[in-house]
Design a protein around this motif. Structure first.
Motif, PDB file in Angstrom:
ATOM      1  N   ASN A  16       6.807  -6.548  31.561  1.00  0.00           N
ATOM      2  CA  ASN A  16       6.004  -5.823  30.572  1.00  0.00           C
ATOM      3  C   ASN A  16       6.940  -4.885  29.819  1.00  0.00           C
ATOM      4  OD1 ASN A  16       3.042  -6.517  31.019  1.00  0.00           O
ATOM      5  ND2 ASN A  16       3.709  -6.060  33.098  1.00  0.00           N
ATOM      6  N   LEU A  17       6.935  -4.997  28.498  1.00  0.00           N
ATOM      7  CA  LEU A  17       7.917  -4.301  27.687  1.00  0.00           C
ATOM      8  C   LEU A  17       7.216  -3.534  26.567  1.00  0.00           C
ATOM      9  CD1 LEU A  17      11.000  -3.980  27.340  1.00  0.00           C
ATOM     10  CD2 LEU A  17      10.932  -5.951  25.806  1.00  0.00           C
ATOM     11  N   PRO A  18       6.884  -2.264  26.789  1.00  0.00           N
ATOM     12  CA  PRO A  18       6.240  -1.492  25.720  1.00  0.00           C
ATOM     13  C   PRO A  18       7.144  -1.410  24.487  1.00  0.00           C
ATOM     14  CG  PRO A  18       6.076  -0.355  27.838  1.00  0.00           C
ATOM     15  CD  PRO A  18       7.045  -1.481  28.028  1.00  0.00           C
ATOM     16  N   THR A  19       6.579  -1.661  23.332  1.00  0.00           N
ATOM     17  CA  THR A  19       7.353  -1.650  22.089  1.00  0.00           C
ATOM     18  C   THR A  19       6.526  -1.004  20.988  1.00  0.00           C
ATOM     19  OG1 THR A  19       6.492  -3.820  21.447  1.00  0.00           O
ATOM     20  CG2 THR A  19       8.587  -3.793  22.664  1.00  0.00           C
ATOM     21  N   SER A  20       7.209  -0.632  19.931  1.00  0.00           N
ATOM     22  CA  SER A  20       6.508  -0.207  18.720  1.00  0.00           C
ATOM     23  C   SER A  20       6.410  -1.395  17.772  1.00  0.00           C
ATOM     24  CB  SER A  20       7.263   0.937  18.043  1.00  0.00           C
ATOM     25  OG  SER A  20       8.445   0.447  17.425  1.00  0.00           O
ATOM     26  N   LEU A  21       5.530  -1.279  16.801  1.00  0.00           N
ATOM     27  CA  LEU A  21       5.319  -2.389  15.881  1.00  0.00           C
ATOM     28  C   LEU A  21       6.505  -2.618  14.951  1.00  0.00           C
ATOM     29  CD1 LEU A  21       1.569  -1.876  14.954  1.00  0.00           C
ATOM     30  CD2 LEU A  21       2.556  -3.679  16.373  1.00  0.00           C
ATOM     31  N   VAL A  22       7.403  -1.649  14.834  1.00  0.00           N
ATOM     32  CA  VAL A  22       8.554  -1.838  13.957  1.00  0.00           C
ATOM     33  C   VAL A  22       9.744  -2.429  14.705  1.00  0.00           C
ATOM     34  CG1 VAL A  22       7.860  -0.002  12.395  1.00  0.00           C
ATOM     35  CG2 VAL A  22       9.404   0.520  14.313  1.00  0.00           C
ATOM     36  N   GLU A  23       9.586  -2.655  15.999  1.00  0.00           N
ATOM     37  CA  GLU A  23      10.673  -3.251  16.769  1.00  0.00           C
ATOM     38  C   GLU A  23      10.505  -4.762  16.857  1.00  0.00           C
ATOM     39  OE1 GLU A  23      11.959   0.095  20.014  1.00  0.00           O
ATOM     40  OE2 GLU A  23      10.013  -0.869  20.306  1.00  0.00           O
ATOM     41  N   LYS A  24      11.621  -5.453  16.954  1.00  0.00           N
ATOM     42  CA  LYS A  24      11.641  -6.895  17.173  1.00  0.00           C
ATOM     43  C   LYS A  24      12.070  -7.175  18.609  1.00  0.00           C
ATOM     44  CE  LYS A  24      12.923  -8.296  12.468  1.00  0.00           C
ATOM     45  NZ  LYS A  24      13.930  -9.047  11.664  1.00  0.00           N
ATOM     46  N   VAL A  25      11.387  -8.088  19.247  1.00  0.00           N
ATOM     47  CA  VAL A  25      11.802  -8.580  20.553  1.00  0.00           C
ATOM     48  C   VAL A  25      12.346  -9.983  20.366  1.00  0.00           C
ATOM     49  CG1 VAL A  25      11.055  -9.223  22.881  1.00  0.00           C
ATOM     50  CG2 VAL A  25      10.118  -7.178  21.783  1.00  0.00           C
ATOM     51  N   ARG A  26      13.598 -10.174  20.766  1.00  0.00           N
ATOM     52  CA  ARG A  26      14.245 -11.475  20.593  1.00  0.00           C
ATOM     53  C   ARG A  26      14.623 -12.056  21.946  1.00  0.00           C
ATOM     54  NH1 ARG A  26      18.272 -10.115  15.472  1.00  0.00           N
ATOM     55  NH2 ARG A  26      16.634 -10.086  13.882  1.00  0.00           N
ATOM     56  N   VAL A  27      14.245 -13.302  22.146  1.00  0.00           N
ATOM     57  CA  VAL A  27      14.617 -14.034  23.363  1.00  0.00           C
ATOM     58  C   VAL A  27      15.627 -15.095  22.985  1.00  0.00           C
ATOM     59  CG1 VAL A  27      13.793 -15.550  25.211  1.00  0.00           C
ATOM     60  CG2 VAL A  27      12.391 -13.622  24.453  1.00  0.00           C
ATOM     61  N   THR A  28      16.763 -15.099  23.661  1.00  0.00           N
ATOM     62  CA  THR A  28      17.753 -16.159  23.498  1.00  0.00           C
ATOM     63  C   THR A  28      17.921 -16.852  24.829  1.00  0.00           C
ATOM     64  OG1 THR A  28      19.609 -14.665  23.960  1.00  0.00           O
ATOM     65  CG2 THR A  28      18.979 -14.929  21.653  1.00  0.00           C
TER      66      THR A  28
END
Length: 201
Positions: free
Chosen positions: A168-180
Motif C-alpha cells: 500500500n503506497l499513499p500518494t498524491s494525485l500529482v505523483e506518478k507511480v511507475r513499475v518496471t
C-alpha cells in the motif's frame, strides 16, 4: 489503477526514468511481495485447484506468470495463466487517443466455475478493474473473481478493493507511480515521480 479515467500503457522505462524518481520497491522487495501474494492466494483458495490467473497487459501479465511460478514451486501444480485486455471495455475511449489492442488469451480450460485472480501492477481509480470485470462477463462465469496488485496507491473512484496487495503506497494525485519489470524493462523497481498527472488506472 488511477486518478483520471484513462490508463495509458506505461511503456518501457529507461535508467534515466528511475534516476528521476524515488525507489520505493527494489527487485528484492518485489520478489518478497510476489512470494507473499502467492502464499496468500493459496491460503484464501485452500490450494491451487480451479485457480486461473489473468494478467492485465502489459505488466500484469509477467506478474501473473511470476505468481504462477511461485505457486507451482509450493504446490507442484502449474496454475493456468492468461491475459485479459480491457481496452474495448474502458469508459474513456472517446476521450483518449486510440491505443493498440493487447492480447486476450484465456487458458484452455476456460474460466467457468473457476476462481479467477486478476493481476495488475498498480491499482488507482479502479476503472481498469471495472473494465476487466465487464470483459470477464463476455468470456464466462467464474465461481469467484479476486484481485492481486503489486501496488495500491489509493485514490479510488469506484468501490473496488484488492484482495492481495504487495504494498500500500499513499500518494498524491500529482505523483506518478511507475513499475518496471525485467523482461519488459531493464530492472525490477517501483518508483514515485513527483510531477505529472499520475498513471491512469
Amino acid at each position: 489503477m488511477c486518478a483520471q479515467p484513462a490508463a495509458p500503457d506505461q511503456g518501457a522505462r529507461s535508467d534515466g526514468d528511475l534516476a528521476d524518481g524515488r525507489v520505493v520497491l527494489d527487485a528484492r522487495d518485489i520478489t518478497r511481495a510476489l512470494t507473499r501474494i502467492s502464499h496468500e492466494i493459496l491460503e484464501r483458495n485452500k490450494g491451487a485447484d480451479d485457480l486461473v490467473l489473468l494478467g492485465i497487459p502489459s505488466r500484469g501479465v509477467p506478474l501473473a506468470q511470476r505468481i504462477a511460478e511461485r505457486i507451482a514451486s509450493v504446490e507442484g501444480y502449474d496454475v493456468p495463466v492468461g491475459s485479459l485486455d480491457v481496452t474495448m471495455y474502458r469508459d474513456d475511449l472517446r476521450l483518449k487517443p486510440a491505443r493498440a489492442l493487447m492480447p486476450t488469451q484465456i487458458p484452455t480450460g476456460g474460466i467457468d466455475d473457476k476462481t479467477v485472480v486478476l493481476v495488475d501492477d498498480v491499482l488507482f481509480s479502479g476503472r481498469t478493474i471495472r473494465s476487466a470485470l465487464d470483459a470477464l462477463n463476455d468470456l464466462g462465469r467464474p465461481r469467484a473473481v479476486r484481485l492481486a496488485v503489486l501496488v495500491d496507491r489509493g485514490h479510488r473512484e469506484l468501490p473496488i478493493r484488492a484482495d492481495f496487495v504487495g504494498k500500500n503506497l499513499p500518494t498524491s494525485l500529482v505523483e506518478k507511480v511507475r513499475v518496471t519489470l525485467a523482461g519488459i524493462d531493464d530492472v525490477d523497481a517501483v518508483t514515485i515521480h513527483g510531477t505529472g498527472a499520475g498513471e491512469q488506472r
